[in-house]
Scaffold this motif. Sequence first.
Motif, mmCIF file in Angstrom:
data_model
loop_
_atom_site.group_PDB
_atom_site.id
_atom_site.type_symbol
_atom_site.label_atom_id
_atom_site.label_comp_id
_atom_site.label_asym_id
_atom_site.label_seq_id
_atom_site.Cartn_x
_atom_site.Cartn_y
_atom_site.Cartn_z
ATOM 1 N N VAL A 34 0.847 -1.183 0.000
ATOM 2 C CA VAL A 34 0.000 0.000 0.000
ATOM 3 C C VAL A 34 0.881 1.231 0.000
ATOM 4 O O VAL A 34 2.067 1.173 0.311
ATOM 5 N N ASN A 35 0.263 2.377 -0.371
ATOM 6 C CA ASN A 35 0.975 3.630 -0.241
ATOM 7 C C ASN A 35 0.567 4.297 1.067
ATOM 8 O O ASN A 35 -0.153 3.714 1.872
ATOM 9 N N ALA A 36 1.022 5.517 1.314
ATOM 10 C CA ALA A 36 0.769 6.187 2.587
ATOM 11 C C ALA A 36 -0.710 6.487 2.797
ATOM 12 O O ALA A 36 -1.163 6.589 3.935
ATOM 13 N N ARG A 37 -1.478 6.616 1.727
ATOM 14 C CA ARG A 37 -2.921 6.853 1.870
ATOM 15 C C ARG A 37 -3.682 5.572 2.168
ATOM 16 O O ARG A 37 -4.822 5.615 2.606
ATOM 17 N N GLY A 38 -3.085 4.407 1.886
ATOM 18 C CA GLY A 38 -3.765 3.146 2.110
ATOM 19 C C GLY A 38 -4.290 2.527 0.835
ATOM 20 O O GLY A 38 -5.003 1.525 0.885
ATOM 21 N N ASP A 39 -3.950 3.129 -0.335
ATOM 22 C CA ASP A 39 -4.371 2.543 -1.609
ATOM 23 C C ASP A 39 -3.586 1.268 -1.864
ATOM 24 O O ASP A 39 -2.383 1.204 -1.596
ATOM 25 N N LYS A 40 -4.241 0.250 -2.396
ATOM 26 C CA LYS A 40 -3.572 -1.014 -2.697
ATOM 27 C C LYS A 40 -2.787 -0.857 -3.989
ATOM 28 O O LYS A 40 -3.307 -0.367 -4.991
ATOM 29 N N LEU A 41 -1.504 -1.295 -3.962
ATOM 30 C CA LEU A 41 -0.617 -1.125 -5.108
ATOM 31 C C LEU A 41 -0.244 -2.476 -5.700
ATOM 32 O O LEU A 41 -0.223 -3.493 -4.987
ATOM 33 N N ASP A 42 0.079 -2.474 -7.021
ATOM 34 C CA ASP A 42 0.589 -3.691 -7.623
ATOM 35 C C ASP A 42 2.112 -3.682 -7.528
ATOM 36 O O ASP A 42 2.704 -2.834 -6.870
ATOM 37 N N SER A 49 -6.588 -0.430 -6.271
ATOM 38 C CA SER A 49 -7.862 0.030 -5.726
ATOM 39 C C SER A 49 -7.566 1.064 -4.646
ATOM 40 O O SER A 49 -6.613 0.922 -3.879
ATOM 41 N N THR A 50 -8.407 2.092 -4.607
ATOM 42 C CA THR A 50 -8.186 3.163 -3.637
ATOM 43 C C THR A 50 -8.686 2.739 -2.257
ATOM 44 O O THR A 50 -9.430 1.758 -2.107
ATOM 45 N N ARG A 51 -8.295 3.497 -1.274
ATOM 46 C CA ARG A 51 -8.715 3.200 0.096
ATOM 47 C C ARG A 51 -10.230 3.324 0.228
ATOM 48 O O ARG A 51 -10.868 2.522 0.911
ATOM 49 N N ALA A 52 -10.831 4.310 -0.436
ATOM 50 C CA ALA A 52 -12.281 4.507 -0.367
ATOM 51 C C ALA A 52 -13.020 3.304 -0.955
ATOM 52 O O ALA A 52 -14.034 2.868 -0.408
ATOM 53 N N GLU A 53 -12.507 2.759 -2.075
ATOM 54 C CA GLU A 53 -13.131 1.575 -2.664
ATOM 55 C C GLU A 53 -13.063 0.387 -1.714
ATOM 56 O O GLU A 53 -14.028 -0.367 -1.577
ATOM 57 N N GLN A 54 -11.932 0.214 -1.050
ATOM 58 C CA GLN A 54 -11.771 -0.895 -0.108
ATOM 59 C C GLN A 54 -12.722 -0.757 1.074
ATOM 60 O O GLN A 54 -13.350 -1.728 1.498
ATOM 61 N N VAL A 55 -12.847 0.470 1.592
ATOM 62 C CA VAL A 55 -13.749 0.699 2.726
ATOM 63 C C VAL A 55 -15.190 0.441 2.317
ATOM 64 O O VAL A 55 -15.946 -0.220 3.045
ATOM 65 N N ASN A 56 -15.602 0.942 1.156
ATOM 66 C CA ASN A 56 -16.972 0.711 0.683
ATOM 67 C C ASN A 56 -17.251 -0.772 0.464
ATOM 68 O O ASN A 56 -18.331 -1.269 0.802
ATOM 69 N N ARG A 57 -16.277 -1.495 -0.098
ATOM 70 C CA ARG A 57 -16.450 -2.926 -0.323
ATOM 71 C C ARG A 57 -16.628 -3.656 1.006
ATOM 72 O O ARG A 57 -17.498 -4.511 1.146
ATOM 73 N N ASN A 58 -15.827 -3.302 2.002
ATOM 74 C CA ASN A 58 -15.947 -3.945 3.312
ATOM 75 C C ASN A 58 -17.259 -3.587 3.994
ATOM 76 O O ASN A 58 -17.885 -4.436 4.618
ATOM 77 N N LEU A 59 -17.693 -2.334 3.867
ATOM 78 C CA LEU A 59 -18.969 -1.938 4.473
ATOM 79 C C LEU A 59 -20.131 -2.662 3.811
ATOM 80 O O LEU A 59 -21.043 -3.132 4.490
ATOM 81 N N ASN A 60 -20.103 -2.762 2.495
ATOM 82 C CA ASN A 60 -21.181 -3.461 1.787
ATOM 83 C C ASN A 60 -21.203 -4.941 2.137
ATOM 84 O O ASN A 60 -22.259 -5.547 2.256
ATOM 85 N N ARG A 61 -20.020 -5.519 2.319
ATOM 86 C CA ARG A 61 -19.958 -6.933 2.648
ATOM 87 C C ARG A 61 -20.505 -7.192 4.057
ATOM 88 O O ARG A 61 -21.180 -8.181 4.289
#
Length: 132
Positions: A34-42, A49-61
Motif C-alpha cells: 500500500v501507499n501512505a494513503r492506504g491505496d492497494k498497489l501492484d 484500488s483506492t482506500r475509499a473503494e476498499q472501505v466501501n467494499r468492506n462496508l457493503n460486505r
Amino acid sequence: MTKKVYRTAQGKLIDFGALEAQNQHVRAVGNMNVNARGDKLDADGNIMSTRAEQVNRNLNRTTNPVSGPIPTSSQDQKEALIAARAADQEKIEKARAQRQAMREQGITPPVEQPVSGLASALAKASKINEEE
C-alpha cells in the motif's frame, strides 16, 4: 497549517500533516503493498484500488444481509436445556430421598469413591493396609 504540527526538543516545528500530504503516493514500508494513503498497489507501484473503494467494499460486505431467513433466538435450545436441568434436578432429589430413607432405616448409604485426581490420591493415601 494543519493540527499535526509538533515542536521538537531543539525547538524546531515539524508539520506532519504537510509531510504526509507530500508523500501520500509513496509506497509504504512493509509487506502490505500500500501507499501512505492506504491505496492497494501492484508490483509496479500502480494503484489497483483506492482506500475509499476498499472501505466501501468492506462496508457493503458486512452490512448487506445474506439472502435467506434471518436467524432468531434459540428458544428451542433454551427450553431443551431447562428441561435437561429439571430432569437432572429430579434425579438428584430422588437420590437424596433414597439416601435419607436408608439413614432412617439405619443403613449407611454407600459413598462413591473418587476415580482420579487429587481426591483419589488422598483417598488412597488415607487407606490403612493392615497386614498380619
